[in-house]
Design a protein around this motif. Sequence first.
Motif: not given
Length: 442
Positions: A59, A62-63, A65-67, A69, A71-72
């Motif tokens: 997590e 991933i968090d 990377l998500r911030r 854009g 992560a996907d």
Amino acid sequence: MSPQKEKAHVAVVGAGLTGGLLACYLGRRGYRVDVYERRPDPRVTGAERGRSINLALSERGIDALRRIGLADEVLADALPMRGRMVHPLGGAPNFQPYSISGDRAINSIGRGALNNALLDAAAATPGVTIHFDHPLTELDPEAGTLGFADGSQAKADIILGADGAGSATRGLLLAYAGDAFDEEVSFLDYGYKELTIPARDGGFALDPGALHIWPRGTSMMIALPNPDGSFTGTLFWPNGGTGSFASLGSPAAVERHFRKNYPDLLELIPDLPGDFRHNPVGLLGTVRCGPWQMLGKVALIGDAAHAIVPFYGQGANAAFEDVVELDRCLEATGDDWPAALPLYEQNRRENSEAIAEMALANFVEMRDKVADPLFKLGKRVEHTLERLLPGVYVSRYELVSFSTTPYATVRRRVRRQHQALAAVAAAAGVAAAALIAKAVRR
Ligand SMILES: Cc1cc2nc3c(=O)[nH]c(=O)nc-3n(C[C@H](O)[C@H](O)[C@H](O)COP(=O)(O)OP(=O)(O)OC[C@H]3O[C@@H](n4cnc5c(N)ncnc54)[C@H](O)[C@@H]3O)c2cc1C
């Protein structure tokens, strides 16, 4: 945007996982960023040998990377692992889920694919330039100058060392600051060697939904799945003595050792003696150093500041958290670097010490305890408590791997949970003893 933010020119040393992500974050904040990497471009030459082929992203990573854009895109290539598949000697494999729901997973991802995705994203961010084949060899923190192996030089307002566990930036800071800089590298008496379990009949030879462990008391092997149907196995063995890498000098000795300790792997790894002979033994260690920043303009980040042993699968995850924290500190201080860098160190140091300690402790759990019936019972009790007291009792693994709760908070909370459990167990013992005494007296 503050005037300083527009002006500051940042040099990042190292375009590994931390350097790649850091360049993306800083570029997005509007900085001009030059990244200097020792190696040639891995997107052209392929990944360097001798580094772990895949790693577990959870997590925290991933968090981060998500911030931005990413992560996907990164997770599209990942294989979720929902628990441990433990392979005892002479028994059937047993699955131990990581979470009570059984659906929370850590993700097996290729190091090369992740690094390349970060390099692509960094290179596409306005203001970011990556210079490959640029090993840092000189650093003048006061003047802000960097020197490279080919004799070329560069200058920057801010210099961030993201050059890994053996960081040249750290070594140069030590040479510059002398006694004002502390460095301690504690090597484990263990090393690691990777082996490949190839795909079988076009599919996986083992369950790809688990992280596989062969616990053998003082040593172990783990295996993580790859998208091509293979698994990368990693042996964690002692550096010396019986059962060490060095003690197996011939193909026959390798085969004998595996037949005795890992008999199922002989069948899964067709060229075991060849793999064993050709693949290098890597070092495992913990880096502690400080201060992480000097003069408000030179700092260390990721493994360069705090490399840890890999037994919690958190090194890269923790490094990605560093990047998020540095970004947060820049935001909080209005991009005032001399204020942001000490704040970043203050906010991350206790957490990196906590995960370093938990990672060392997890080695004993993985190589020894997971096969113990008492440990398995304890895990079942833990999952029952999590079910009965949702949000009140949460396991260490869950907090480390499936949350972004700061590592130091995790360590404190788990200690309190264990103390409360011990108190409840002691009170139950006293009550039971009183009942027995009463019954006996009657
Ligand atoms: C066996 C093993 C398994 C692991 N498994 C996991 C896992 O499952 N999950 C997890 O989160 N973490 C894992 N890790 C940890 C993870 O690999 C590291 O935490 C992560 O790679 C740190 O990234 P970094 O960019 O800080 O350092 P690195 O990945 O080491 O990158 C440093 C970069 O700097 C460059 N460089 C070095 N010297 C110079 C120089 N002088 N000049 C310029 N550039 C330089 C290097 O070429 C490299 O590109 C594992 C580690 C090992 C050893």
